[in-house]
Motif scaffolding. Structure first.
Motif, PDB file in Angstrom:
ATOM      1  N   PRO A   1       0.828  -1.206   0.000  1.00  0.00           N
ATOM      2  CA  PRO A   1       0.000   0.000   0.000  1.00  0.00           C
ATOM      3  C   PRO A   1       0.866   1.263   0.000  1.00  0.00           C
ATOM      4  O   PRO A   1       1.925   1.297   0.608  1.00  0.00           O
ATOM      5  N   GLU A   2       0.392   2.274  -0.695  1.00  0.00           N
ATOM      6  CA  GLU A   2       1.124   3.544  -0.794  1.00  0.00           C
ATOM      7  C   GLU A   2       0.435   4.559   0.126  1.00  0.00           C
ATOM      8  O   GLU A   2      -0.752   4.812  -0.029  1.00  0.00           O
TER       9      GLU A   2
ATOM     10  N   PRO B   1      -2.167   9.352  -0.820  1.00  0.00           N
ATOM     11  CA  PRO B   1      -3.364   9.052  -1.629  1.00  0.00           C
ATOM     12  C   PRO B   1      -3.216   9.506  -3.080  1.00  0.00           C
ATOM     13  O   PRO B   1      -3.760   8.878  -3.988  1.00  0.00           O
TER      14      PRO B   1
ATOM     15  N   GLU C   1      -1.232   6.837  -4.538  1.00  0.00           N
ATOM     16  CA  GLU C   1      -1.978   5.587  -4.440  1.00  0.00           C
ATOM     17  C   GLU C   1      -2.915   5.418  -5.636  1.00  0.00           C
ATOM     18  O   GLU C   1      -3.067   4.331  -6.181  1.00  0.00           O
TER      19      GLU C   1
ATOM     20  N   VAL D   1      -1.088   4.059  -8.631  1.00  0.00           N
ATOM     21  CA  VAL D   1      -0.368   2.786  -8.550  1.00  0.00           C
ATOM     22  C   VAL D   1      -1.056   1.747  -9.415  1.00  0.00           C
ATOM     23  O   VAL D   1      -2.278   1.598  -9.370  1.00  0.00           O
TER      24      VAL D   1
END
Lengths: 358, 335
Positions: free
Chosen positions: A266-267, A270, A273, A276
């Motif tokens: 998970p990044e 946000p 994210e 990704v």
């Protein structure tokens, strides 16, 4: 985190380790097959470093850790710890080696004998291997409890009276009792909640600095492994598919499975994210009792080629310190060999990255 | 723990009272009559007078209260007085056996030693055999030893003692002539020879009971060991570099004994109640023998008293088993 000195000494050398569990079947319970939990695995661990082992559930990480400490009778292969071959050693002579190599277990609830007090649990290895008198032994128990941050007043309590994080500290104190050089941490944080995970990992790092420990850190938590490990090995279905320095592995993974695994981290940002691209693997892991022909990953690999179904790719050093088993790179390195360019692997500058992790 | 024990003891009193009432009423309402075994030539009026003389004229609840008073006050006081020589026997009527007209308490005290020796030794040897068999069977699961142990305990468990007893008599008394087939209660141990005779005569009933008990307990022991052998803390113990003997006997066995000890404790009342069948086969005149004879002749005071003592023992040893569990397993707290 101190970068290990360059001419490093290999503390643990594992070569072609195999751990197969027999499957009994039929009327007479004969051996009808084997679960290839660990199948031909080779790696070295240098003194003072942390080797992370990652992989999904059931890929053989824990079995590999236990086999390295010879908690199993291994099927095949060689394990050398500090130059001593323990792969074929009998359990009684192995017993004398135990002080140097210890293990921290996954489930802090189940791994402590419920009928022994904390002092009893920590002191037992000292009674077995040490020559300390009763009083000196208790003093050592208190020292160890201090080292892992447990209150001395708790020495006479039973494990059930502690929280998960405290129990894991008991397990770590127990492992440290005999001044080991090498500790296998088998998912030591998997059973703990996140705030406690950080405490335990920081404790492990502190103890590594204080006592010069070497860790084999088994986990499925990729972010945690990135935090603690110096080098990382990725396992899939009983084999190591990729082994490299941490940053090389996380920044530029070479094996398609590692790529997929890394894309799942998970990044926290946000904005990033949203951008990704996740590589979603289709299907399930094949059974280790009946692995596919050719490459173990060929049934799920997004970049599968025809050769993958026929030939098991060799596990080779494709870049300095970067071991991969994949046919894609076999083709690449063949091309490299032709152009005679060995500078394809630029050494990465790791110092900036490490500053971020700390 | 003490609070818990006291609370449990307090709760045991109503339980035991209810049991005593049930025991009393069930026997009272059961068909059969204490005068039934007397000759048919006795006229009905005389028969009725005999019943009144036995105290059967009062209403059932009155008889129950009288019996209960004698049971919990008079008889224990006499038992203690006999045992210690103190003069604390409570005056008043005692529970009389209808067959012998002597106090039931005295008969029980007379018969207790035989039962405790024979059945107690059978239980003790059963445990001593069962524990190592269970440990080895579990440690070497599916080995020939385990298979043989499983077979023997299945046989011991499923073949009733009245069969094994007779088979033993046939083989060891009739064919081989090693042991006497009957137990002589009057035999006294005075010197070496009489001791050897005592050992020989007690051997077979003890062996029959030991086989039966061992087959049960060894299964519990094996199952409990198997449970614990696969626990993570056993792997921890091995990783500590302990000797295999220490791992099995200290870590695994001690944890495995927790359920087994409670099973053994719950089984102890059967030692007191005697093995009714085995005592019959080998003519050991213990408590089980007394009970079965009293049932034959409708000697209700005897049956009621022995049954009531069993009930108390069962309630008591259940409590002891629970307390033992709390002592052995630090995870269990009753407060």
């Amino acid at each position: 985190m101190s970068a290990p000195a360059r001419p490093r000494k290999k503390l643990v050398e594992v070569k072609n380790l195999k751990m197969h569990f027999p499957i009994a079947g039929g009327l007479l319970r004969r051996k009808v097959g084997a679960i290839k939990a660990v199948d031909d695995v080779s790696f070295d661990i240098y003194e003072g470093e942390t080797l992370g082992i990652v992989g999904e559930s059931g890929c053989g990480k824990s079995t590999c850790g236990r086999a390295v400490l010879r908690l199993y009778d291994i099927t095949e292969g060689s394990i050398r710890i500090d130059g001593t071959e323990i792969g074929t050693m009998g359990q009684s002579s192995l017993r004398r080696m135990r002080p140097a190599m210890q293990m921290v277990f996954q489930d802090p609830q189940a791994c402590l004998n419920p009928r022994m007090t904390v002092a009893g649990i920590i002191a037992e290895p000292l009674e077995e291997h040490g020559k300390l008198s009763g009083k000196a032994r208790l003093e050592r128990v208190f020292e160890l409890m201090d080292a892992v941050g447990l209150n001395r007043n708790f020495a006479n309590r039973y494990p059930h009276a502690f929280s998960g994080g405290q129990r894991q500290r008991i397990g770590i104190a127990r492992a440290l009792a005999l001044n080991p050089r090498f500790i296998v941490c088998d998912e030591p944080i998997a059973a703990l909640d996140v705030s406690i995970q950080a405490q335990v990992v920081n404790l492990l790092e502190k103890l590594q600095d204080d006592f010069g420990l070497t860790y084999m850190f088994i986990s499925h938590d990729l972010s945690m492994v990135r935090h603690i490990a110096d080098r990382v090995a990725v396992m899939y279905l009983g084999k190591i598919v990729e082994l490299a320095d941490r940053d090389a592995l996380y920044e530029r993974p070479l094996h398609p499975y590692t790529e997929a695994l890394m894309s799942a981290v998970p990044e926290p940002d946000p904005a990033l994210e949203a951008r990704v691209e996740r590589i979603i693997l289709k299907g399930d892991v094949p059974s280790p009792a009946n692995p596919p022909k050719g490459c173990n990953f060929c049934t799920r690999c997004p970049k599968v080629m025809e050769i993958c179904h026929r030939v098991d790719p060799p596990y080779r050093e494709h870049r300095p310190g970067h071991f991969v088993a994949c046919h894609l790179l076999e083709a690449d390195s063949a091309a490299h060999d032709q152009s005679a360019g060995s500078t394809g692997a630029t050494p990465t500058n790791t110092s900036i990255q490490q500053g971020e992790d700390a | 723990m003490l609070n818990y024990t006291l609370r449990r003891l307090a709760f045991a009193v109503p339980t035991v009272l209810v049991i005593s009432l049930i025991v009393f009423l069930m026997l009272d309402m059961a068909p059969g009559d204490p005068t039934a075994s007397l000759p048919l030539t006795i006229p009905p009026e005389v028969r009725e007078q005999m019943r009144l003389a036995l105290g059967l004229g009062d209403p059932v609840l009155v008889r129950y209260v009288k019996w209960l008073h004698m049971m919990v006050v008079v008889e224990p006081s006499h038992m203690i007085a006999n045992a210690t020589g103190w003069n604390i026997g409570v005056e008043g009527p005692r529970i009389l056996s209808w067959q012998t007209r002597s106090p039931v308490g005295d008969i029980i005290v007379q018969r207790m030693p035989q039962t405790l020796w024979v059945v107690g030794l059978g239980y003790l040897f059963g445990i001593l055999i069962a524990v190592p068999i269970g440990v080895i069977s579990a440690y070497r699961q599916y080995s020939w030893f385990d298979q043989a142990g499983t077979f023997v305990s299945m046989v011991g468990f499923s073949v009733p003692t009245f069969f094994t007893g007779v088979v033993f008599i046939l083989i060891f008394s009739v064919w081989l002539g090693w042991f006497p087939s009957m137990y002589d209660t009057t035999h006294q141990v005075r010197d070496w020879d009489s001791f050897v005779f005592q050992v020989r005569q007690i051997a077979m009933p003890v062996a029959v009971l030991a086989l039966f008990n061992a087959s049960q307990i060894s299964r519990f022991m094996r199952a409990s060991m198997l449970d614990n052998l696969n626990q993570d803390y056993v792997r921890t113990a091995r990783a500590k570099g302990l000797r295999e003997k220490t791992v099995v006997l200290v870590h695994v066995l001690r944890n495995s004994m927790i359920p087994v000890v409670t099973v053994i404790a719950i089984g102890i009342p059967t030692v007191f109640t005697g093995a009714i069948i085995t005592e019959q086969i080998f003519r050991v005149n213990g408590l089980g023998d007394a009970l079965i004879r009293a049932i034959y002749v409708s000697d209700w005071p005897m049956v009621q008293t022995i049954t009531f003592i069993f009930a108390i023992l069962i309630v008591l040893f259940n409590l002891i088993a629970d307390v033992l569990y709390g002592i052995l397993d630090p995870r269990i707290r009753y407060d």
